[in-house]
Design a protein around this motif. Structure first.
Motif, short mmCIF file in Angstrom:
data_model
loop_
_atom_site.label_atom_id
_atom_site.label_comp_id
_atom_site.label_asym_id
_atom_site.label_seq_id
_atom_site.Cartn_x
_atom_site.Cartn_y
_atom_site.Cartn_z
N MET A 139 -33.19 -139.28 33.89
CA MET A 139 -32.67 -139.25 35.25
C MET A 139 -31.51 -140.23 35.32
SD MET A 139 -34.53 -137.16 37.24
CE MET A 139 -34.55 -137.78 38.93
N LYS A 140 -30.45 -139.86 36.01
CA LYS A 140 -29.27 -140.71 36.09
C LYS A 140 -29.64 -142.10 36.59
CE LYS A 140 -24.73 -141.27 36.06
NZ LYS A 140 -23.92 -141.13 34.84
N GLY A 141 -29.33 -143.12 35.79
CA GLY A 141 -29.60 -144.49 36.16
C GLY A 141 -31.02 -144.96 35.93
N ALA A 142 -31.88 -144.12 35.35
CA ALA A 142 -33.30 -144.48 35.20
C ALA A 142 -33.76 -144.48 33.74
CB ALA A 142 -34.17 -143.53 36.02
N GLY A 143 -32.87 -144.26 32.79
CA GLY A 143 -33.26 -144.28 31.39
C GLY A 143 -33.70 -142.92 30.87
N SER A 144 -33.92 -142.87 29.56
CA SER A 144 -34.40 -141.67 28.88
C SER A 144 -35.77 -141.95 28.29
CB SER A 144 -33.44 -141.26 27.74
OG SER A 144 -32.19 -140.88 28.25
N PHE A 145 -36.67 -140.94 28.37
CA PHE A 145 -38.05 -141.15 27.93
C PHE A 145 -38.56 -139.93 27.18
CE2 PHE A 145 -37.42 -144.00 31.45
CZ PHE A 145 -38.11 -145.15 31.09
N LEU A 146 -39.38 -140.20 26.18
CA LEU A 146 -40.13 -139.17 25.47
C LEU A 146 -41.51 -139.08 26.08
CD1 LEU A 146 -40.79 -137.21 23.13
CD2 LEU A 146 -41.33 -139.23 21.74
N HIS A 147 -41.89 -137.88 26.53
CA HIS A 147 -43.22 -137.64 27.09
C HIS A 147 -44.02 -136.83 26.09
CE1 HIS A 147 -42.20 -138.87 31.31
NE2 HIS A 147 -40.99 -138.68 30.81
N ARG A 148 -45.14 -137.39 25.66
CA ARG A 148 -46.00 -136.74 24.67
C ARG A 148 -47.43 -136.79 25.19
NH1 ARG A 148 -44.65 -138.84 19.01
NH2 ARG A 148 -43.11 -137.15 19.17
N ALA A 149 -48.14 -135.69 25.07
CA ALA A 149 -49.50 -135.61 25.61
C ALA A 149 -50.38 -136.72 25.05
CB ALA A 149 -50.11 -134.24 25.28
N GLY A 150 -51.11 -137.38 25.95
CA GLY A 150 -52.07 -138.39 25.54
C GLY A 150 -51.49 -139.77 25.33
N THR A 151 -50.18 -139.94 25.57
CA THR A 151 -49.55 -141.25 25.39
C THR A 151 -48.70 -141.59 26.61
OG1 THR A 151 -47.55 -140.39 24.33
CG2 THR A 151 -49.44 -140.86 22.90
N GLU A 152 -48.39 -142.87 26.76
CA GLU A 152 -47.49 -143.30 27.82
C GLU A 152 -46.05 -142.89 27.46
OE1 GLU A 152 -48.13 -144.87 30.78
OE2 GLU A 152 -50.21 -144.37 30.28
N PRO A 153 -45.22 -142.62 28.46
CA PRO A 153 -43.82 -142.27 28.16
C PRO A 153 -43.15 -143.38 27.34
CG PRO A 153 -44.33 -141.80 30.45
CD PRO A 153 -45.52 -142.53 29.90
#
Length: 275
Positions: A139-153
């Motif tokens: 999201m613009k201004g909020a960083g990039s994240f990897l979302h994987r089932a069973g783990t925190e972003p």
């Protein structure tokens, strides 16, 4: 008609559902995939592309009536939708199966990409990998994240700058005209290691997560780049066109390089792309 923070979960769910419903049942399933050529033997379209784009488009129209929706497969019917992104109040750009050649060959290197634009600015980007089930979100201004089932972003961060001879990268020179194509191909031998996935989604994933130091392309269709560029920028990287200007929705020419920082970008522009 606005795009809110909570809409990103709707989009994530939509891409996950279409992967289960339309994409994975056709992967390595020749009878269901129905592969056809578009412009050449390496430019393909499958039933997964067409049905996935239709499904995502329908869901977006339900939730965001009046928004501009640009799909890779629908673009052939109305090319004017791409320049319209520069002014659209709200736009969505869909690549239902990025890496269709890989998908059709049974190679699990493909993904779905979705970008959200507001008045000529990319405000959200998603890459969903149907085989692994992983999703990258920015999201613009909020960083990039990897979302994987069973783990925190997991927050994504680009690689640290290094000398060119220590860099790992990808430059999609197959779409470049001569003599640029040969020049870039030769110059890539100056790096530590080079790759070509034939899949923008995977290349941006590798660059945004620090596995690649740089990636580059000449062809700039929005479904291949808008989501990935935002992911890379929000992971701390620097992306610009070959002439040094920022890449914006609606643009389709000029080439692009994503690198860890501006200095690395300048080095790659000079030493890999050249004149």
């Amino acid at each position: 008609m606005k795009f809110a923070d909570n809409d990103i979960e709707f989009l994530r769910g939509c891409l996950g559902h279409v992967a289960e419903r339309e994409i994975m049942p056709r992967f390595r399933n020749a009878a269901a995939s129905n592969v056809a050529e578009k412009t050449s033997s390496v430019d393909l379209v499958t039933q997964a592309d067409l049905l996935s784009e239709a499904y995502i488009t329908a869901k977006l129209r339900e939730r965001f009536p009046g928004a501009l929706i640009v799909g890779e497969e629908a673009y052939d019917a109305d090319p004017s939708v791409v320049p319209a992104l520069a002014e659209a109040e709200l736009g969505f750009v869909i690549d239902p199966v990025d890496g269709t050649f890989n998908f059709a060959a049974g190679l699990p290197v493909f993904a779905t990409m979705l970008a959200v634009t507001v008045k000529g600015e990319t405000v959200a980007g998603i890459i969903h990998e149907p085989v692994l089930g992983d999703t990258l979100i920015a999201m613009k201004g909020a960083g990039s994240f990897l979302h994987r089932a069973g783990t925190e972003p997991q927050r994504l961060t680009v690689a640290s700058p290094l000398p060119l001879g220590e860099m790992v990268g990808s430059m999609a020179f197959s779409h470049m005209p001569e003599p640029m194509r040969s020049r870039v191909a030769v110059n890539m031998a100056r790096t530590k290691m080079s790759f070509n996935y034939n899949c923008s989604a995977y290349e941006y994933w590798m660059a945004s997560s620090g596995k690649f130091h740089f990636i580059g392309h000449l062809k700039l269709m929005p479904w291949d780049h808008l989501a990935g560029v935002l992911l890379h920028q929000e992971a701390g990287g620097h992306t610009a066109k070959f002439n040094g200007t920022l890449y914006r929705p609606g643009e389709t020419t000029g080439g692009i390089i994503s690198a860890p920082d501006r200095e690395s970008w300048q080095m790659i522009r000079a030493e890999i792309v050249g004149d």
